[in-house]
Design a protein around this motif. Structure first.
Motif, PDB file in Angstrom:
ATOM      1  N   PRO A   3       0.820  -1.199   0.000  1.00  0.00           N
ATOM      2  CA  PRO A   3       0.000   0.000   0.000  1.00  0.00           C
ATOM      3  C   PRO A   3       0.854   1.250   0.000  1.00  0.00           C
ATOM      4  CG  PRO A   3       0.027  -1.037   2.174  1.00  0.00           C
ATOM      5  CD  PRO A   3       0.669  -1.977   1.246  1.00  0.00           C
ATOM      6  N   ALA A   4       0.355   2.229  -0.725  1.00  0.00           N
ATOM      7  CA  ALA A   4       1.095   3.496  -0.802  1.00  0.00           C
ATOM      8  C   ALA A   4       1.091   4.181   0.539  1.00  0.00           C
ATOM      9  CB  ALA A   4       0.453   4.410  -1.865  1.00  0.00           C
ATOM     10  N   ALA A   5       2.147   4.888   0.825  1.00  0.00           N
ATOM     11  CA  ALA A   5       2.222   5.627   2.080  1.00  0.00           C
ATOM     12  C   ALA A   5       1.219   6.755   2.063  1.00  0.00           C
ATOM     13  CB  ALA A   5       3.634   6.190   2.275  1.00  0.00           C
ATOM     14  N   GLY A   6       0.612   7.007   3.180  1.00  0.00           N
ATOM     15  CA  GLY A   6      -0.367   8.088   3.281  1.00  0.00           C
ATOM     16  C   GLY A   6       0.282   9.441   3.155  1.00  0.00           C
ATOM     17  N   PRO A   7      -0.518  10.483   2.935  1.00  0.00           N
ATOM     18  CA  PRO A   7       0.033  11.802   2.736  1.00  0.00           C
ATOM     19  C   PRO A   7       0.776  12.331   3.955  1.00  0.00           C
ATOM     20  CG  PRO A   7      -2.369  11.880   2.961  1.00  0.00           C
ATOM     21  CD  PRO A   7      -2.002  10.473   2.830  1.00  0.00           C
ATOM     22  N   GLY A   8       0.438  11.798   5.149  1.00  0.00           N
ATOM     23  CA  GLY A   8       1.119  12.319   6.337  1.00  0.00           C
ATOM     24  C   GLY A   8       2.410  11.605   6.646  1.00  0.00           C
ATOM     25  N   ALA A   9       2.727  10.504   5.898  1.00  0.00           N
ATOM     26  CA  ALA A   9       3.934   9.747   6.206  1.00  0.00           C
ATOM     27  C   ALA A   9       5.159  10.459   5.680  1.00  0.00           C
ATOM     28  CB  ALA A   9       3.842   8.353   5.579  1.00  0.00           C
ATOM     29  N   THR A  10       6.260  10.374   6.455  1.00  0.00           N
ATOM     30  CA  THR A  10       7.511  10.987   6.045  1.00  0.00           C
ATOM     31  C   THR A  10       8.634  10.002   6.280  1.00  0.00           C
ATOM     32  OG1 THR A  10       6.694  13.136   6.728  1.00  0.00           O
ATOM     33  CG2 THR A  10       9.052  12.942   6.385  1.00  0.00           C
ATOM     34  N   SER A  11       9.395   9.703   5.248  1.00  0.00           N
ATOM     35  CA  SER A  11      10.499   8.771   5.395  1.00  0.00           C
ATOM     36  C   SER A  11      11.651   9.439   6.109  1.00  0.00           C
ATOM     37  CB  SER A  11      10.956   8.277   4.013  1.00  0.00           C
ATOM     38  OG  SER A  11      11.595   9.316   3.328  1.00  0.00           O
ATOM     39  N   ALA A  12      12.575   8.596   6.582  1.00  0.00           N
ATOM     40  CA  ALA A  12      13.745   9.143   7.279  1.00  0.00           C
ATOM     41  C   ALA A  12      14.578  10.014   6.373  1.00  0.00           C
ATOM     42  CB  ALA A  12      14.597   7.990   7.835  1.00  0.00           C
ATOM     43  N   ALA A  13      14.489   9.739   5.058  1.00  0.00           N
ATOM     44  CA  ALA A  13      15.272  10.534   4.121  1.00  0.00           C
ATOM     45  C   ALA A  13      14.515  11.752   3.641  1.00  0.00           C
ATOM     46  CB  ALA A  13      15.673   9.664   2.915  1.00  0.00           C
ATOM     47  N   GLY A  14      13.237  11.861   4.020  1.00  0.00           N
ATOM     48  CA  GLY A  14      12.429  12.977   3.561  1.00  0.00           C
ATOM     49  C   GLY A  14      12.656  14.219   4.378  1.00  0.00           C
ATOM     50  N   PRO A  15      11.785  15.226   4.155  1.00  0.00           N
ATOM     51  CA  PRO A  15      11.963  16.500   4.832  1.00  0.00           C
ATOM     52  C   PRO A  15      11.989  16.379   6.338  1.00  0.00           C
ATOM     53  CG  PRO A  15      10.368  16.700   3.040  1.00  0.00           C
ATOM     54  CD  PRO A  15      10.670  15.248   3.192  1.00  0.00           C
ATOM     55  N   GLY A  16      11.121  15.507   6.909  1.00  0.00           N
ATOM     56  CA  GLY A  16      11.113  15.354   8.361  1.00  0.00           C
ATOM     57  C   GLY A  16      12.425  14.805   8.876  1.00  0.00           C
ATOM     58  N   GLY A  17      12.980  13.810   8.157  1.00  0.00           N
ATOM     59  CA  GLY A  17      14.256  13.248   8.563  1.00  0.00           C
ATOM     60  C   GLY A  17      15.370  14.269   8.475  1.00  0.00           C
ATOM     61  N   ARG A  18      15.360  15.040   7.398  1.00  0.00           N
ATOM     62  CA  ARG A  18      16.395  16.057   7.220  1.00  0.00           C
ATOM     63  C   ARG A  18      16.303  17.128   8.288  1.00  0.00           C
ATOM     64  NH1 ARG A  18      15.265  15.347   1.676  1.00  0.00           N
ATOM     65  NH2 ARG A  18      13.953  17.214   1.647  1.00  0.00           N
ATOM     66  N   SER A  19      15.068  17.554   8.610  1.00  0.00           N
ATOM     67  CA  SER A  19      14.917  18.615   9.601  1.00  0.00           C
ATOM     68  C   SER A  19      15.339  18.129  10.984  1.00  0.00           C
ATOM     69  CB  SER A  19      13.478  19.122   9.630  1.00  0.00           C
ATOM     70  OG  SER A  19      12.590  18.105  10.056  1.00  0.00           O
ATOM     71  N   GLY A  20      15.042  16.852  11.293  1.00  0.00           N
ATOM     72  CA  GLY A  20      15.480  16.307  12.579  1.00  0.00           C
ATOM     73  C   GLY A  20      16.989  16.251  12.673  1.00  0.00           C
ATOM     74  N   ARG A  21      17.622  15.832  11.584  1.00  0.00           N
ATOM     75  CA  ARG A  21      19.078  15.782  11.564  1.00  0.00           C
ATOM     76  C   ARG A  21      19.662  17.181  11.663  1.00  0.00           C
ATOM     77  NH1 ARG A  21      21.318  12.408   6.767  1.00  0.00           N
ATOM     78  NH2 ARG A  21      20.177  13.997   5.616  1.00  0.00           N
ATOM     79  N   ALA A  22      19.026  18.141  11.012  1.00  0.00           N
ATOM     80  CA  ALA A  22      19.502  19.522  11.077  1.00  0.00           C
ATOM     81  C   ALA A  22      19.425  20.065  12.496  1.00  0.00           C
ATOM     82  CB  ALA A  22      18.688  20.400  10.131  1.00  0.00           C
ATOM     83  N   ARG A  23      18.327  19.753  13.206  1.00  0.00           N
ATOM     84  CA  ARG A  23      18.194  20.233  14.587  1.00  0.00           C
ATOM     85  C   ARG A  23      19.297  19.658  15.470  1.00  0.00           C
ATOM     86  NH1 ARG A  23      12.597  19.726  13.481  1.00  0.00           N
ATOM     87  NH2 ARG A  23      12.572  17.595  14.331  1.00  0.00           N
ATOM     88  N   LYS A  24      19.610  18.380  15.280  1.00  0.00           N
ATOM     89  CA  LYS A  24      20.680  17.761  16.069  1.00  0.00           C
ATOM     90  C   LYS A  24      22.022  18.419  15.762  1.00  0.00           C
ATOM     91  CE  LYS A  24      18.397  13.254  16.374  1.00  0.00           C
ATOM     92  NZ  LYS A  24      18.411  11.844  15.910  1.00  0.00           N
ATOM     93  N   LEU A  25      22.243  18.723  14.496  1.00  0.00           N
ATOM     94  CA  LEU A  25      23.509  19.349  14.126  1.00  0.00           C
ATOM     95  C   LEU A  25      23.604  20.782  14.619  1.00  0.00           C
ATOM     96  CD1 LEU A  25      24.034  17.881  10.564  1.00  0.00           C
ATOM     97  CD2 LEU A  25      25.518  17.557  12.544  1.00  0.00           C
ATOM     98  N   VAL A  26      22.488  21.471  14.714  1.00  0.00           N
ATOM     99  CA  VAL A  26      22.508  22.820  15.300  1.00  0.00           C
ATOM    100  C   VAL A  26      23.010  22.751  16.739  1.00  0.00           C
ATOM    101  CG1 VAL A  26      21.030  24.692  16.149  1.00  0.00           C
ATOM    102  CG2 VAL A  26      20.784  23.884  13.801  1.00  0.00           C
ATOM    103  N   VAL A  27      22.551  21.733  17.474  1.00  0.00           N
ATOM    104  CA  VAL A  27      23.031  21.533  18.847  1.00  0.00           C
ATOM    105  C   VAL A  27      24.531  21.233  18.839  1.00  0.00           C
ATOM    106  CG1 VAL A  27      22.856  20.078  20.904  1.00  0.00           C
ATOM    107  CG2 VAL A  27      20.785  20.778  19.692  1.00  0.00           C
TER     108      VAL A  27
END
Length: 205
Positions: A4-28
């Protein structure tokens, strides 16, 4: 059957949510690097002259020049920062700066003569010169103004922590021993920058 296709709210680790989480950690991460740098600035501003006068017997005028030597070489280092970044890149600038400051502050805190300690302060200024601005700039590249604000808060926190931490350690051990923590944190900044180099590259792609 097809998955089944991922729903519109799903975000992969490589997607924008994953990138933003990694960016926040790197800001720290870059905030901690800035903290290590500012710790040294605050410590030398408040304790450098006392170390020269109390531990090495420097006259008042020479002791007062200790921070001036440090500030002068830091200014020269920052003025040449653009050329250094163009030549070495950001990660190498952070690593080399931290290593240089660590060596310089070991000399500044443990040298047996005033002039050797002053040379150590000068080397420390060159080493610390570009760590703070590069770290804050990297945080801005990752998370915009909020990244700059967060990393700067860490950094200026280090400037506030440095002087009382040195005083506390000087009471327990000695002022020269306490000042070696500046070298230790500069070395830690270099190690953090080196250890996270690949993460930082990937986060800005």
């Amino acid at each position: 059957a097809a998955a089944p296709a991922a729903g519109p709210g799903a975000t992969s680790a490589a997607g924008p949510g994953g990138r933003s989480g990694r960016a926040r950690k790197l800001v720290v991460v870059f905030g901690l690097i800035a903290l290590c740098d500012a710790y040294g600035e605050g410590a030398l501003a408040d304790w450098g002259a006392l170390h020269l006068q109390q531990d090495l017997g420097a006259r008042a005028g020479v002791a007062a020049a200790g921070y001036s030597v440090f500030a002068l070489t830091m200014t020269i280092g920052r003025l040449s920062g653009t050329a250094l970044l163009e030549r070495l890149g950001q990660t190498k600038t952070l690593v080399l700066g931290g290593a240089t400051a660590g060596v310089g502050m070991l000399l500044g805190s443990l040298a047996p003569t005033v002039w050797a300690a002053l040379a150590g302060f000068a080397i420390t200024g060159i080493g610390l010169a570009n760590i703070f601005p590069v770290a804050i700039g990297r945080a801005g590249e990752l998370a915009g103004p909020s990244g700059v604000a967060a990393a700067s808060t860490f950094g200026y926190g280090g400037m506030l922590i440095g002087p009382p931490a040195i005083g506390f350690l000087a009471d327990w051990f000695s002022l020269p021993s306490a000042l070696t923590t500046v070298a230790a944190l500069a070395g830690i900044a270099a190690l953090i920058a080196y250890a996270t180099r690949n993460m930082a590259r990937a986060a800005v792609r």
